[in-house]
Write a protein that holds these residues in place. Structure first.
Motif, PDB file in Angstrom:
ATOM      1  N   TYR A  15       0.819  -1.213   0.000  1.00 25.99           N
ATOM      2  CA  TYR A  15       0.000   0.000   0.000  1.00 25.99           C
ATOM      3  C   TYR A  15       0.860   1.274   0.000  1.00 25.99           C
ATOM      4  O   TYR A  15       0.827   2.049  -0.964  1.00 25.99           O
ATOM      5  CB  TYR A  15      -0.973  -0.020   1.184  1.00 25.99           C
ATOM      6  CG  TYR A  15      -1.900   1.166   1.201  1.00 25.99           C
ATOM      7  CD1 TYR A  15      -2.913   1.298   0.251  1.00 25.99           C
ATOM      8  CD2 TYR A  15      -1.756   2.164   2.156  1.00 25.99           C
ATOM      9  CE1 TYR A  15      -3.756   2.391   0.251  1.00 25.99           C
ATOM     10  CE2 TYR A  15      -2.600   3.266   2.159  1.00 25.99           C
ATOM     11  CZ  TYR A  15      -3.598   3.376   1.214  1.00 25.99           C
ATOM     12  OH  TYR A  15      -4.434   4.472   1.210  1.00 25.99           O
ATOM     13  N   THR A  28      -3.554  -0.365  -4.222  1.00 29.24           N
ATOM     14  CA  THR A  28      -4.904  -0.826  -3.894  1.00 29.24           C
ATOM     15  C   THR A  28      -5.059  -2.342  -3.983  1.00 29.24           C
ATOM     16  O   THR A  28      -6.071  -2.881  -3.520  1.00 29.24           O
ATOM     17  CB  THR A  28      -5.955  -0.114  -4.764  1.00 29.24           C
ATOM     18  OG1 THR A  28      -5.661  -0.330  -6.143  1.00 29.24           O
ATOM     19  CG2 THR A  28      -5.987   1.377  -4.463  1.00 29.24           C
ATOM     20  N   LEU A  31      -5.901  -3.937  -0.729  1.00 29.63           N
ATOM     21  CA  LEU A  31      -7.201  -3.636  -0.127  1.00 29.63           C
ATOM     22  C   LEU A  31      -8.260  -4.670  -0.497  1.00 29.63           C
ATOM     23  O   LEU A  31      -8.345  -5.095  -1.646  1.00 29.63           O
ATOM     24  CB  LEU A  31      -7.674  -2.252  -0.578  1.00 29.63           C
ATOM     25  CG  LEU A  31      -6.683  -1.103  -0.402  1.00 29.63           C
ATOM     26  CD1 LEU A  31      -7.305   0.199  -0.909  1.00 29.63           C
ATOM     27  CD2 LEU A  31      -6.220  -0.978   1.039  1.00 29.63           C
ATOM     28  N   ILE A  35     -13.465  -2.823   1.314  1.00 30.68           N
ATOM     29  CA  ILE A  35     -12.794  -2.125   2.402  1.00 30.68           C
ATOM     30  C   ILE A  35     -13.574  -0.902   2.893  1.00 30.68           C
ATOM     31  O   ILE A  35     -14.205  -0.200   2.113  1.00 30.68           O
ATOM     32  CB  ILE A  35     -11.371  -1.698   1.985  1.00 30.68           C
ATOM     33  CG1 ILE A  35     -10.622  -1.093   3.178  1.00 30.68           C
ATOM     34  CG2 ILE A  35     -11.414  -0.753   0.799  1.00 30.68           C
ATOM     35  CD1 ILE A  35      -9.164  -0.827   2.935  1.00 30.68           C
ATOM     36  N   TRP A  37     -12.601   2.554   4.401  1.00 25.73           N
ATOM     37  CA  TRP A  37     -11.376   3.360   4.360  1.00 25.73           C
ATOM     38  C   TRP A  37     -11.694   4.772   4.793  1.00 25.73           C
ATOM     39  O   TRP A  37     -12.627   5.391   4.279  1.00 25.73           O
ATOM     40  CB  TRP A  37     -10.863   3.345   2.924  1.00 25.73           C
ATOM     41  CG  TRP A  37      -9.544   3.968   2.628  1.00 25.73           C
ATOM     42  CD1 TRP A  37      -8.330   3.366   2.658  1.00 25.73           C
ATOM     43  CD2 TRP A  37      -9.302   5.296   2.152  1.00 25.73           C
ATOM     44  NE1 TRP A  37      -7.346   4.237   2.238  1.00 25.73           N
ATOM     45  CE2 TRP A  37      -7.926   5.427   1.926  1.00 25.73           C
ATOM     46  CE3 TRP A  37     -10.131   6.397   1.902  1.00 25.73           C
ATOM     47  CZ2 TRP A  37      -7.351   6.616   1.470  1.00 25.73           C
ATOM     48  CZ3 TRP A  37      -9.560   7.565   1.442  1.00 25.73           C
ATOM     49  CH2 TRP A  37      -8.186   7.669   1.232  1.00 25.73           C
ATOM     50  N   HIS A  39      -9.504   8.407   5.877  1.00 27.38           N
ATOM     51  CA  HIS A  39      -8.173   9.027   5.908  1.00 27.38           C
ATOM     52  C   HIS A  39      -8.308  10.516   6.198  1.00 27.38           C
ATOM     53  O   HIS A  39      -8.954  11.242   5.445  1.00 27.38           O
ATOM     54  CB  HIS A  39      -7.499   8.814   4.553  1.00 27.38           C
ATOM     55  CG  HIS A  39      -6.105   9.319   4.465  1.00 27.38           C
ATOM     56  ND1 HIS A  39      -5.804  10.650   4.348  1.00 27.38           N
ATOM     57  CD2 HIS A  39      -4.924   8.669   4.469  1.00 27.38           C
ATOM     58  CE1 HIS A  39      -4.492  10.802   4.277  1.00 27.38           C
ATOM     59  NE2 HIS A  39      -3.943   9.605   4.353  1.00 27.38           N
ATOM     60  N   ILE A  62     -11.472   3.790  -3.977  1.00 22.88           N
ATOM     61  CA  ILE A  62     -10.190   4.270  -3.456  1.00 22.88           C
ATOM     62  C   ILE A  62      -9.165   4.351  -4.584  1.00 22.88           C
ATOM     63  O   ILE A  62      -8.390   5.314  -4.665  1.00 22.88           O
ATOM     64  CB  ILE A  62      -9.712   3.387  -2.287  1.00 22.88           C
ATOM     65  CG1 ILE A  62     -10.724   3.485  -1.147  1.00 22.88           C
ATOM     66  CG2 ILE A  62      -8.316   3.801  -1.830  1.00 22.88           C
ATOM     67  CD1 ILE A  62     -10.661   2.356  -0.160  1.00 22.88           C
ATOM     68  N   ARG A 121     -10.281  -2.954   6.692  1.00 26.28           N
ATOM     69  CA  ARG A 121     -10.642  -1.714   7.367  1.00 26.28           C
ATOM     70  C   ARG A 121      -9.368  -0.920   7.574  1.00 26.28           C
ATOM     71  O   ARG A 121      -8.343  -1.476   7.993  1.00 26.28           O
ATOM     72  CB  ARG A 121     -11.312  -2.014   8.703  1.00 26.28           C
ATOM     73  CG  ARG A 121     -11.937  -0.820   9.354  1.00 26.28           C
ATOM     74  CD  ARG A 121     -12.722  -1.263  10.574  1.00 26.28           C
ATOM     75  NE  ARG A 121     -13.593  -0.201  11.019  1.00 26.28           N
ATOM     76  CZ  ARG A 121     -14.054  -0.111  12.248  1.00 26.28           C
ATOM     77  NH1 ARG A 121     -13.752  -1.049  13.135  1.00 26.28           N
ATOM     78  NH2 ARG A 121     -14.818   0.872  12.591  1.00 26.28           N
ATOM     79  N   TYR A 122      -9.415   0.397   7.300  1.00 23.23           N
ATOM     80  CA  TYR A 122      -8.236   1.252   7.388  1.00 23.23           C
ATOM     81  C   TYR A 122      -8.710   2.637   7.820  1.00 23.23           C
ATOM     82  O   TYR A 122      -9.435   3.307   7.092  1.00 23.23           O
ATOM     83  CB  TYR A 122      -7.558   1.314   6.018  1.00 23.23           C
ATOM     84  CG  TYR A 122      -6.386   2.245   5.912  1.00 23.23           C
ATOM     85  CD1 TYR A 122      -5.090   1.811   6.179  1.00 23.23           C
ATOM     86  CD2 TYR A 122      -6.559   3.571   5.502  1.00 23.23           C
ATOM     87  CE1 TYR A 122      -4.016   2.667   6.053  1.00 23.23           C
ATOM     88  CE2 TYR A 122      -5.494   4.420   5.374  1.00 23.23           C
ATOM     89  CZ  TYR A 122      -4.226   3.972   5.650  1.00 23.23           C
ATOM     90  OH  TYR A 122      -3.145   4.807   5.518  1.00 23.23           O
TER      91      TYR A 122
END
Length: 127
Positions: A15, A28, A31, A35, A37, A39, A62, A121-122
């Motif tokens: 990533y 990506t 991911l 996902i 996401w 940020h 994303i 999950r991020y």
């Protein structure tokens, strides 16, 4: 591969190294298709400003988001580095830092979850 090594491979080598190289397809690929996401900007540059986090669902969204910002990210010359990571049963957190072209750094923290061998999950927030 250990759980920790998988997390390091997905997060740093795939990533972040992909984003920093401008290879959003590679980035990506770490991911999950579905996902979650989120940020919040760590390093303000171009039209990226600190403030309310960007939230997205799904790898394709994303990838499109990152592809549209490739030139600005390259011009900013920043690099992402994972500093310290903890993980247990597919859920974890890490401290990271963004380094600018002048060598200055800004810290951030991420909560992540791994699902089906990918980042599911991020959630990134600056510190």
């Amino acid at each position: 591969m250990s759980e920790r090594e998988l997390a390091l491979t997905l997060l740093q080598r795939t990533y972040y190294d992909g984003v920093d190289a401008g290879d959003m397809m590679r980035a990506t690929s770490a991911l999950h298709e579905e996902i979650e996401w989120s940020h919040a900007q760590v390093w303000a540059h171009h039209d990226f400003i600190a403030g309310k986090p960007t939230r997205m669902q799904g790898r394709a969204a994303i990838r499109e988001f990152l592809d549209a910002r490739r030139e600005q990210l390259a011009a900013a010359g920043i690099r992402h580095r994972l500093v310290d990571l903890v993980i247990d049963q597919g859920r974890g957190a890490f401290l990271g830092e963004v380094t600018g072209p002048d060598g200055s750094t800004k810290p951030f923290m991420v909560w992540f979850e791994i699902r089906d061998g990918l980042i599911g999950r991020y959630l990134l927030r600056p510190l």
